[in-house]
Design an enzyme around this catalytic site. Sequence first.
Site, PDB file in Angstrom:
ATOM      1  CG  LEU A 183      -2.262  -1.061   1.097  1.00  0.00           C
ATOM      2  CD1 LEU A 183      -1.762  -2.329   0.804  1.00  0.00           C
ATOM      3  CD2 LEU A 183      -3.029  -0.680   2.290  1.00  0.00           C
ATOM      4  CB  ILE A 184       3.175   2.459  -2.586  1.00  0.00           C
ATOM      5  CG1 ILE A 184       4.290   3.482  -2.590  1.00  0.00           C
ATOM      6  CG2 ILE A 184       2.163   2.576  -3.856  1.00  0.00           C
ATOM      7  CD1 ILE A 184       5.429   3.300  -3.713  1.00  0.00           C
ATOM      8  CE  LYS A 265      -3.790   4.984   7.283  1.00  0.00           C
ATOM      9  NZ  LYS A 265      -2.801   4.923   8.443  1.00  0.00           N
ATOM     10  N   GLY A 287       3.454   0.614   5.582  1.00  0.00           N
ATOM     11  CA  GLY A 287       4.666   1.344   6.268  1.00  0.00           C
ATOM     12  C   GLY A 287       4.378   1.698   7.719  1.00  0.00           C
ATOM     13  CD  GLN A 296       1.298   4.408  11.770  1.00  0.00           C
ATOM     14  OE1 GLN A 296       2.353   4.626  12.078  1.00  0.00           O
ATOM     15  NE2 GLN A 296       0.959   4.818  10.530  1.00  0.00           N
ATOM     16  CB  CYS A 456      15.295  12.503 -17.083  1.00  0.00           C
ATOM     17  SG  CYS A 456      13.909  11.685 -17.649  1.00  0.00           S
TER      18      CYS A 456
END
Length: 482
Positions: A183-184, A265, A287, A296, A456
Amino acid sequence: MKFIIKLFPEITIKSQSVRLRFIKILTGNIRNVLKHYDETLAVVRHWDNIEVRAKDENQRLAIRDALTRIPGIHHILEVEDVPFTDMHDIFEKALVQYRDQLEGKTFCVRVKRRGKHDFSSIDVERYVGGGLNQHIESARVKLTNPDVTVHLEVEDDRLLLIKGRYEGIGGFPIGTQEDVLSLISGGFDSGVSSYMLMRRGCRVHYCFFNLGGAAHEIGVRQVAHYLWNRFGSSHRVRFVAINFEPVVGEILEKIDDGQMGVILKRMMVRAASKVAERYGVQALVTGEALGQVSSQTLTNLRLIDNVSDTLILRPLISYDKEHIINLARQIGTEDFARTMPEYCGVISKSPTVKAVKSKIEAEEEKFDFSILDKVVEEANNVDIREIAQQTEQEVVEVETVNGFGPNDVILDIRSIDEQEDKPLKVEGIDVVSLPFYKLSTKFGDLDQSKTWLLWCERGVMSRLQALYLREQGFNNVKVYRP
Protein backbone atom coordinates in the site's frame (compact mmCIF):
# COMPACT_ATOMS: atom_id res chain seq x y z
CA MET A 1 35.37 -8.49 -18.23
CA LYS A 2 34.40 -10.85 -15.46
CA PHE A 3 32.50 -10.52 -12.19
CA ILE A 4 32.26 -13.08 -9.41
CA ILE A 5 28.96 -12.87 -7.50
CA LYS A 6 29.11 -13.96 -3.87
CA LEU A 7 25.87 -15.19 -2.32
CA PHE A 8 24.12 -13.68 0.69
CA PRO A 9 25.28 -15.80 3.68
CA GLU A 10 21.75 -16.88 4.65
CA ILE A 11 21.47 -18.61 1.27
CA THR A 12 24.58 -20.69 1.93
CA ILE A 13 23.16 -22.23 5.14
CA LYS A 14 20.01 -23.53 3.44
CA SER A 15 19.55 -27.22 2.68
CA GLN A 16 21.09 -28.43 -0.56
CA SER A 17 17.79 -28.42 -2.49
CA VAL A 18 16.72 -24.98 -1.22
CA ARG A 19 20.16 -23.50 -1.82
CA LEU A 20 20.17 -24.81 -5.39
CA ARG A 21 16.69 -23.36 -6.00
CA PHE A 22 17.75 -19.96 -4.65
CA ILE A 23 20.90 -19.94 -6.81
CA LYS A 24 18.90 -20.85 -9.93
CA ILE A 25 16.42 -18.05 -9.26
CA LEU A 26 19.21 -15.54 -8.59
CA THR A 27 20.95 -16.56 -11.82
CA GLY A 28 17.73 -15.96 -13.75
CA ASN A 29 17.22 -12.60 -12.05
CA ILE A 30 20.73 -11.50 -12.98
CA ARG A 31 20.13 -12.47 -16.62
CA ASN A 32 16.81 -10.59 -16.70
CA VAL A 33 18.39 -7.39 -15.38
CA LEU A 34 21.65 -7.45 -17.34
CA LYS A 35 20.23 -8.38 -20.75
CA HIS A 36 19.27 -4.71 -21.16
CA TYR A 37 22.98 -3.80 -21.08
CA ASP A 38 24.55 -6.64 -23.06
CA GLU A 39 22.54 -9.44 -24.68
CA THR A 40 25.69 -11.49 -25.31
CA LEU A 41 26.83 -11.73 -21.69
CA ALA A 42 27.08 -15.12 -19.98
CA VAL A 43 25.82 -15.88 -16.48
CA VAL A 44 27.15 -19.17 -15.09
CA ARG A 45 26.12 -20.55 -11.72
CA HIS A 46 28.34 -22.55 -9.38
CA TRP A 47 27.68 -24.00 -5.94
CA ASP A 48 29.16 -21.07 -4.02
CA ASN A 49 29.18 -18.21 -6.55
CA ILE A 50 27.87 -16.98 -9.88
CA GLU A 51 30.08 -15.79 -12.75
CA VAL A 52 29.12 -12.95 -15.07
CA ARG A 53 31.19 -12.59 -18.24
CA ALA A 54 30.58 -9.75 -20.69
CA LYS A 55 32.33 -8.48 -23.82
CA ASP A 56 31.12 -4.88 -24.06
CA GLU A 57 33.68 -2.95 -22.01
CA ASN A 58 31.63 0.23 -22.40
CA GLN A 59 28.93 -1.30 -20.19
CA ARG A 60 31.29 -2.30 -17.37
CA LEU A 61 30.24 0.42 -14.92
CA ALA A 62 26.54 0.00 -15.71
CA ILE A 63 26.70 -3.78 -15.23
CA ARG A 64 28.61 -3.43 -11.97
CA ASP A 65 26.15 -0.89 -10.63
CA ALA A 66 23.16 -3.04 -11.60
CA LEU A 67 24.63 -6.07 -9.81
CA THR A 68 24.96 -4.14 -6.55
CA ARG A 69 21.18 -3.58 -6.57
CA ILE A 70 19.95 -7.14 -7.17
CA PRO A 71 18.60 -8.81 -3.99
CA GLY A 72 20.42 -11.98 -2.98
CA ILE A 73 23.95 -10.72 -3.71
CA HIS A 74 26.31 -10.17 -0.77
CA HIS A 75 29.17 -8.64 -2.74
CA ILE A 76 30.64 -8.51 -6.23
CA LEU A 77 34.27 -9.05 -7.17
CA GLU A 78 35.50 -7.50 -10.40
CA VAL A 79 38.32 -9.79 -11.49
CA GLU A 80 40.90 -10.45 -14.16
CA ASP A 81 41.12 -14.18 -14.83
CA VAL A 82 44.60 -15.27 -15.99
CA PRO A 83 46.59 -18.54 -16.04
CA PHE A 84 49.69 -18.94 -13.84
CA THR A 85 52.60 -21.38 -13.55
CA ASP A 86 54.02 -20.92 -10.03
CA MET A 87 54.12 -18.55 -7.06
CA HIS A 88 56.63 -16.26 -8.72
CA ASP A 89 54.33 -15.92 -11.71
CA ILE A 90 51.51 -14.99 -9.31
CA PHE A 91 53.75 -12.31 -7.78
CA GLU A 92 54.69 -10.83 -11.16
CA LYS A 93 51.07 -10.58 -12.24
CA ALA A 94 50.10 -9.03 -8.90
CA LEU A 95 52.91 -6.47 -9.21
CA VAL A 96 51.64 -5.30 -12.60
CA GLN A 97 48.06 -5.08 -11.34
CA TYR A 98 48.63 -3.39 -7.97
CA ARG A 99 51.83 -1.32 -8.26
CA ASP A 100 50.10 2.03 -8.78
CA GLN A 101 47.58 1.39 -5.99
CA LEU A 102 50.31 0.57 -3.45
CA GLU A 103 52.61 3.55 -4.01
CA GLY A 104 53.00 5.30 -0.65
CA LYS A 105 50.45 3.00 1.04
CA THR A 106 50.42 0.29 3.67
CA PHE A 107 49.15 -3.07 2.45
CA CYS A 108 48.60 -6.73 3.14
CA VAL A 109 47.91 -9.71 0.87
CA ARG A 110 44.96 -12.06 1.38
CA VAL A 111 44.64 -15.24 -0.68
CA LYS A 112 41.86 -17.80 -1.14
CA ARG A 113 42.86 -21.08 -2.76
CA ARG A 114 40.93 -24.00 -4.25
CA GLY A 115 42.39 -27.08 -5.92
CA LYS A 116 45.58 -29.13 -5.53
CA HIS A 117 48.84 -27.17 -5.26
CA ASP A 118 52.26 -27.64 -3.68
CA PHE A 119 51.78 -24.44 -1.68
CA SER A 120 49.25 -23.10 0.82
CA SER A 121 47.32 -19.82 0.85
CA ILE A 122 49.66 -18.47 3.54
CA ASP A 123 52.69 -19.38 1.41
CA VAL A 124 51.30 -17.24 -1.44
CA GLU A 125 50.48 -14.36 0.91
CA ARG A 126 54.03 -14.32 2.26
CA TYR A 127 55.73 -14.70 -1.13
CA VAL A 128 53.63 -12.10 -2.95
CA GLY A 129 53.62 -9.71 0.02
CA GLY A 130 57.39 -9.91 0.38
CA GLY A 131 57.91 -9.39 -3.33
CA LEU A 132 55.63 -6.35 -3.47
CA ASN A 133 57.35 -4.88 -0.42
CA GLN A 134 60.77 -5.26 -2.09
CA HIS A 135 59.77 -3.89 -5.49
CA ILE A 136 57.65 -0.93 -4.32
CA GLU A 137 59.93 1.14 -2.10
CA SER A 138 57.27 3.56 -0.87
CA ALA A 139 54.90 0.77 0.22
CA ARG A 140 55.12 -1.13 3.48
CA VAL A 141 53.39 -4.17 4.93
CA LYS A 142 50.77 -3.69 7.64
CA LEU A 143 48.67 -6.73 8.51
CA THR A 144 46.10 -4.85 10.62
CA ASN A 145 43.95 -2.11 9.04
CA PRO A 146 46.15 -1.52 5.97
CA ASP A 147 45.37 1.20 3.43
CA VAL A 148 45.05 -1.42 0.67
CA THR A 149 44.24 -5.13 0.85
CA VAL A 150 45.49 -7.11 -2.15
CA HIS A 151 42.90 -9.84 -2.75
CA LEU A 152 43.92 -12.87 -4.82
CA GLU A 153 42.07 -16.09 -5.56
CA VAL A 154 43.80 -19.22 -6.85
CA GLU A 155 41.67 -21.94 -8.41
CA ASP A 156 43.49 -24.88 -10.02
CA ASP A 157 45.71 -23.28 -12.69
CA ARG A 158 43.83 -19.96 -12.81
CA LEU A 159 44.59 -16.76 -10.92
CA LEU A 160 41.88 -14.24 -10.17
CA LEU A 161 43.31 -10.77 -9.73
CA ILE A 162 40.63 -8.90 -7.83
CA LYS A 163 40.39 -5.38 -9.23
CA GLY A 164 37.61 -4.27 -6.90
CA ARG A 165 35.07 -5.43 -4.36
CA TYR A 166 31.59 -3.88 -4.31
CA GLU A 167 28.93 -4.54 -1.69
CA GLY A 168 25.50 -5.78 -2.72
CA ILE A 169 22.24 -5.24 -0.86
CA GLY A 170 22.06 -8.82 0.44
CA GLY A 171 18.74 -10.48 1.17
CA PHE A 172 17.02 -13.24 -0.81
CA PRO A 173 16.54 -13.32 -4.60
CA ILE A 174 13.18 -11.96 -5.73
CA GLY A 175 10.89 -14.87 -6.50
CA THR A 176 12.08 -17.12 -3.69
CA GLN A 177 9.19 -15.88 -1.53
CA GLU A 178 5.55 -15.28 -2.45
CA ASP A 179 4.09 -12.08 -3.90
CA VAL A 180 2.94 -9.18 -1.74
CA LEU A 181 0.90 -6.03 -2.37
CA SER A 182 2.36 -2.82 -0.97
CA LEU A 183 0.00 0.00 0.00
CA ILE A 184 2.14 2.81 -1.33
CA SER A 185 1.56 6.50 -0.67
CA GLY A 186 4.88 7.82 -1.95
CA GLY A 187 6.03 8.89 1.52
CA PHE A 188 9.05 7.77 3.49
CA ASP A 189 7.42 4.75 5.15
CA SER A 190 5.76 2.95 2.25
CA GLY A 191 8.80 3.26 -0.01
CA VAL A 192 11.13 1.80 2.61
CA SER A 193 8.74 -1.01 3.55
CA SER A 194 8.37 -1.95 -0.14
CA TYR A 195 12.14 -2.08 -0.51
CA MET A 196 12.51 -4.26 2.59
CA LEU A 197 10.11 -6.89 1.22
CA MET A 198 11.86 -6.86 -2.17
CA ARG A 199 15.14 -7.39 -0.38
CA ARG A 200 13.59 -10.33 1.46
CA GLY A 201 12.76 -12.08 -1.81
CA CYS A 202 9.17 -10.99 -2.51
CA ARG A 203 7.85 -9.70 -5.78
CA VAL A 204 6.21 -6.46 -4.65
CA HIS A 205 3.12 -5.16 -6.45
CA TYR A 206 1.82 -1.68 -5.68
CA CYS A 207 -1.62 -0.44 -4.67
CA PHE A 208 -2.17 3.30 -4.52
CA PHE A 209 -5.22 5.03 -3.03
CA ASN A 210 -5.56 8.35 -4.81
CA LEU A 211 -6.82 11.06 -2.48
CA GLY A 212 -5.24 14.05 -4.18
CA GLY A 213 -5.87 14.08 -7.90
CA ALA A 214 -3.68 13.37 -10.90
CA ALA A 215 -0.60 15.17 -9.57
CA HIS A 216 -0.53 12.90 -6.51
CA GLU A 217 -0.80 9.76 -8.63
CA ILE A 218 1.99 10.93 -10.93
CA GLY A 219 4.27 11.39 -7.93
CA VAL A 220 3.50 7.95 -6.53
CA ARG A 221 4.00 6.35 -9.95
CA GLN A 222 7.46 7.88 -9.98
CA VAL A 223 8.29 6.31 -6.61
CA ALA A 224 6.92 2.88 -7.56
CA HIS A 225 8.69 2.91 -10.93
CA TYR A 226 11.93 4.03 -9.27
CA LEU A 227 11.80 1.22 -6.67
CA TRP A 228 10.97 -1.39 -9.29
CA ASN A 229 13.56 -0.16 -11.78
CA ARG A 230 16.29 0.07 -9.17
CA PHE A 231 15.73 -3.08 -7.12
CA GLY A 232 13.07 -5.29 -8.71
CA SER A 233 13.25 -5.04 -12.49
CA SER A 234 13.95 -8.76 -12.84
CA HIS A 235 10.20 -9.36 -12.50
CA ARG A 236 6.99 -7.91 -13.90
CA VAL A 237 4.78 -6.26 -11.29
CA ARG A 238 1.45 -4.46 -11.19
CA PHE A 239 0.67 -0.88 -10.24
CA VAL A 240 -2.97 -0.63 -9.16
CA ALA A 241 -4.45 2.84 -8.67
CA ILE A 242 -7.77 3.23 -6.88
CA ASN A 243 -9.61 6.56 -6.90
CA PHE A 244 -10.46 6.84 -3.20
CA GLU A 245 -11.91 10.36 -3.30
CA PRO A 246 -15.53 9.06 -3.29
CA VAL A 247 -14.74 6.94 -0.21
CA VAL A 248 -13.17 9.91 1.58
CA GLY A 249 -16.16 12.04 0.66
CA GLU A 250 -18.55 9.46 2.14
CA ILE A 251 -16.47 9.29 5.34
CA LEU A 252 -16.35 13.08 5.72
CA GLU A 253 -20.09 13.32 5.22
CA LYS A 254 -21.30 10.49 7.44
CA ILE A 255 -18.64 9.39 9.95
CA ASP A 256 -17.94 10.90 13.37
CA ASP A 257 -14.77 13.01 13.36
CA GLY A 258 -12.84 10.98 15.93
CA GLN A 259 -13.35 7.67 14.10
CA MET A 260 -12.46 8.88 10.60
CA GLY A 261 -8.78 7.88 10.58
CA VAL A 262 -9.33 4.29 11.70
CA ILE A 263 -12.30 3.81 9.39
CA LEU A 264 -10.38 5.19 6.41
CA LYS A 265 -7.58 2.68 7.08
CA ARG A 266 -10.14 -0.13 7.45
CA MET A 267 -11.60 0.82 4.06
CA MET A 268 -8.14 0.78 2.51
CA VAL A 269 -7.41 -2.67 3.91
CA ARG A 270 -10.77 -3.96 2.65
CA ALA A 271 -10.08 -2.59 -0.83
CA ALA A 272 -6.48 -3.82 -0.94
CA SER A 273 -7.56 -7.28 0.23
CA LYS A 274 -10.00 -7.49 -2.68
CA VAL A 275 -7.21 -6.52 -5.09
CA ALA A 276 -4.84 -9.05 -3.51
CA GLU A 277 -7.45 -11.80 -3.79
CA ARG A 278 -8.10 -10.91 -7.42
CA TYR A 279 -4.43 -11.40 -8.34
CA GLY A 280 -3.56 -14.25 -5.99
CA VAL A 281 -1.31 -12.18 -3.74
CA GLN A 282 -0.68 -13.61 -0.28
CA ALA A 283 -0.08 -10.55 1.91
CA LEU A 284 -0.37 -6.78 2.20
CA VAL A 285 2.56 -4.54 3.15
CA THR A 286 2.19 -1.21 4.94
CA GLY A 287 4.68 1.32 6.28
CA GLU A 288 3.04 1.67 9.67
CA ALA A 289 5.26 2.14 12.74
CA LEU A 290 3.95 1.69 16.27
CA GLY A 291 2.71 4.94 17.78
CA GLN A 292 3.81 7.13 14.88
CA VAL A 293 0.31 8.55 14.32
CA SER A 294 -3.05 8.09 16.01
CA SER A 295 -4.18 5.19 13.82
CA GLN A 296 -1.00 3.25 14.57
CA THR A 297 -1.57 2.36 18.21
CA LEU A 298 -1.85 -1.34 19.00
CA THR A 299 -5.59 -1.04 19.66
CA ASN A 300 -6.24 0.73 16.38
CA LEU A 301 -3.96 -1.56 14.36
CA ARG A 302 -5.82 -4.59 15.73
CA LEU A 303 -9.14 -3.06 14.68
CA ILE A 304 -7.76 -2.26 11.24
CA ASP A 305 -6.53 -5.84 10.81
CA ASN A 306 -9.90 -7.29 11.85
CA VAL A 307 -11.61 -6.33 8.58
CA SER A 308 -9.57 -8.78 6.48
CA ASP A 309 -8.25 -12.32 6.61
CA THR A 310 -5.30 -11.29 4.43
CA LEU A 311 -1.95 -11.25 6.23
CA ILE A 312 -0.71 -7.69 6.83
CA LEU A 313 3.07 -7.24 7.06
CA ARG A 314 4.53 -4.18 8.81
CA PRO A 315 8.32 -4.33 8.43
CA LEU A 316 8.77 -0.89 10.03
CA ILE A 317 6.63 -1.55 13.11
CA SER A 318 9.50 -0.93 15.59
CA TYR A 319 11.38 1.72 13.60
CA ASP A 320 11.53 5.40 14.55
CA LYS A 321 11.14 8.13 11.94
CA GLU A 322 14.82 9.06 11.87
CA HIS A 323 15.79 5.47 11.07
CA ILE A 324 13.17 5.29 8.32
CA ILE A 325 14.36 8.55 6.75
CA ASN A 326 17.96 7.32 6.83
CA LEU A 327 16.90 4.15 5.00
CA ALA A 328 14.95 6.22 2.46
CA ARG A 329 18.08 8.28 1.87
CA GLN A 330 20.15 5.13 1.32
CA ILE A 331 17.78 3.65 -1.26
CA GLY A 332 17.15 6.97 -3.02
CA THR A 333 13.49 7.66 -2.18
CA GLU A 334 14.05 10.51 0.29
CA ASP A 335 13.74 13.27 -2.31
CA PHE A 336 10.49 11.80 -3.66
CA ALA A 337 9.03 11.54 -0.16
CA ARG A 338 9.92 15.08 0.91
CA THR A 339 7.79 16.57 -1.86
CA MET A 340 4.94 14.06 -1.69
CA PRO A 341 1.62 15.40 -0.34
CA GLU A 342 0.17 13.52 2.63
CA TYR A 343 -3.62 13.50 2.66
CA CYS A 344 -4.51 10.80 5.17
CA GLY A 345 -3.65 12.85 8.24
CA VAL A 346 -5.86 15.85 7.49
CA ILE A 347 -9.33 14.33 7.41
CA SER A 348 -9.75 14.10 11.21
CA LYS A 349 -9.23 16.97 13.66
CA SER A 350 -9.31 14.93 16.88
CA PRO A 351 -8.61 11.27 16.02
CA THR A 352 -9.04 8.54 18.60
CA VAL A 353 -5.95 6.66 19.74
CA LYS A 354 -7.96 3.84 21.31
CA ALA A 355 -10.93 3.09 19.12
CA VAL A 356 -13.77 0.92 20.44
CA LYS A 357 -14.88 -1.85 18.10
CA SER A 358 -18.60 -1.36 18.75
CA LYS A 359 -18.37 2.37 18.00
CA ILE A 360 -16.38 1.76 14.82
CA GLU A 361 -18.89 -0.81 13.59
CA ALA A 362 -21.80 1.50 14.47
CA GLU A 363 -20.22 4.31 12.45
CA GLU A 364 -19.54 2.00 9.51
CA GLU A 365 -23.23 1.10 9.35
CA LYS A 366 -23.77 4.64 8.06
CA PHE A 367 -21.30 4.03 5.20
CA ASP A 368 -22.53 3.07 1.73
CA PHE A 369 -20.29 0.10 0.91
CA SER A 370 -21.40 0.10 -2.72
CA ILE A 371 -19.08 3.09 -3.13
CA LEU A 372 -16.14 1.00 -1.94
CA ASP A 373 -17.08 -1.87 -4.26
CA LYS A 374 -17.37 0.54 -7.18
CA VAL A 375 -13.94 2.15 -6.74
CA VAL A 376 -12.29 -1.27 -6.43
CA GLU A 377 -14.08 -2.50 -9.54
CA GLU A 378 -12.91 0.58 -11.46
CA ALA A 379 -9.30 0.34 -10.24
CA ASN A 380 -6.69 1.06 -12.90
CA ASN A 381 -4.26 -1.86 -13.23
CA VAL A 382 -1.02 -1.14 -15.12
CA ASP A 383 2.07 -3.22 -15.80
CA ILE A 384 4.72 -1.06 -14.17
CA ARG A 385 6.86 -1.31 -17.31
CA GLU A 386 4.09 0.47 -19.21
CA ILE A 387 4.10 3.53 -16.96
CA ALA A 388 6.38 5.36 -19.37
CA GLN A 389 4.21 4.44 -22.38
CA GLN A 390 0.99 5.33 -20.57
CA THR A 391 2.43 8.66 -19.49
CA GLU A 392 3.38 9.37 -23.09
CA GLN A 393 -0.24 8.76 -24.11
CA GLU A 394 -1.55 10.95 -21.27
CA VAL A 395 0.78 13.82 -22.11
CA VAL A 396 -0.57 14.21 -25.62
CA GLU A 397 -0.57 17.99 -25.25
CA VAL A 398 3.14 18.08 -24.30
CA GLU A 399 5.37 18.23 -27.34
CA THR A 400 8.44 16.00 -27.56
CA VAL A 401 11.31 17.58 -29.50
CA ASN A 402 14.75 16.44 -30.63
CA GLY A 403 16.05 19.92 -31.47
CA PHE A 404 15.84 23.42 -30.05
CA GLY A 405 15.17 27.02 -30.99
CA PRO A 406 16.69 30.37 -29.95
CA ASN A 407 14.26 30.85 -27.03
CA ASP A 408 14.68 27.32 -25.64
CA VAL A 409 16.57 26.24 -22.52
CA ILE A 410 17.23 22.60 -21.56
CA LEU A 411 16.17 21.81 -18.00
CA ASP A 412 18.12 18.85 -16.60
CA ILE A 413 15.76 17.36 -13.98
CA ARG A 414 17.93 14.45 -12.84
CA SER A 415 18.94 14.16 -9.19
CA ILE A 416 21.98 16.13 -8.06
CA ASP A 417 24.09 12.96 -7.77
CA GLU A 418 23.28 11.94 -11.36
CA GLN A 419 24.08 15.43 -12.62
CA GLU A 420 27.44 15.45 -10.85
CA ASP A 421 28.34 11.96 -12.09
CA LYS A 422 27.37 12.68 -15.70
CA PRO A 423 26.96 16.42 -16.44
CA LEU A 424 24.84 17.31 -19.46
CA LYS A 425 26.48 19.57 -22.03
CA VAL A 426 24.75 20.42 -25.31
CA GLU A 427 26.42 22.72 -27.79
CA GLY A 428 24.43 25.78 -28.83
CA ILE A 429 21.95 25.89 -25.96
CA ASP A 430 21.96 26.74 -22.26
CA VAL A 431 21.47 23.89 -19.81
CA VAL A 432 19.94 24.64 -16.40
CA SER A 433 19.86 22.09 -13.59
CA LEU A 434 16.78 21.74 -11.39
CA PRO A 435 16.14 18.31 -9.79
CA PHE A 436 12.67 16.89 -10.41
CA TYR A 437 11.77 17.05 -6.72
CA LYS A 438 12.18 20.84 -6.72
CA LEU A 439 10.07 21.52 -9.80
CA SER A 440 6.83 21.93 -7.85
CA THR A 441 8.27 24.76 -5.74
CA LYS A 442 11.03 26.26 -7.89
CA PHE A 443 9.87 26.08 -11.52
CA GLY A 444 7.82 29.26 -11.11
CA ASP A 445 11.00 31.15 -10.20
CA LEU A 446 12.53 30.44 -13.61
CA ASP A 447 12.28 32.88 -16.54
CA GLN A 448 8.78 32.17 -17.86
CA SER A 449 9.51 33.96 -21.13
CA LYS A 450 11.65 30.97 -22.09
CA THR A 451 10.53 27.57 -23.36
CA TRP A 452 11.87 24.87 -21.05
CA LEU A 453 12.86 21.52 -22.54
CA LEU A 454 12.70 18.94 -19.75
CA TRP A 455 15.34 16.22 -19.99
CA CYS A 456 16.23 13.08 -18.09
CA GLU A 457 18.21 10.04 -19.19
CA ARG A 458 15.35 7.66 -20.02
CA GLY A 459 12.57 10.17 -20.59
CA VAL A 460 10.16 8.71 -18.02
CA MET A 461 10.60 11.39 -15.38
CA SER A 462 10.57 14.24 -17.89
CA ARG A 463 7.19 13.11 -19.28
CA LEU A 464 5.68 12.72 -15.81
CA GLN A 465 6.95 16.13 -14.72
CA ALA A 466 5.79 17.76 -17.96
CA LEU A 467 2.27 16.51 -17.26
CA TYR A 468 2.47 17.81 -13.70
CA LEU A 469 3.65 21.28 -14.79
CA ARG A 470 0.93 21.45 -17.44
CA GLU A 471 -1.67 20.71 -14.78
CA GLN A 472 -0.21 23.57 -12.73
CA GLY A 473 -0.80 25.95 -15.65
CA PHE A 474 2.72 26.13 -17.12
CA ASN A 475 2.39 25.88 -20.91
CA ASN A 476 6.02 26.68 -21.73
CA VAL A 477 7.30 23.12 -21.23
CA LYS A 478 8.31 20.44 -23.70
CA VAL A 479 10.05 17.08 -23.42
CA TYR A 480 13.56 16.94 -24.91
CA ARG A 481 14.54 13.57 -26.43
CA PRO A 482 17.56 14.03 -28.77
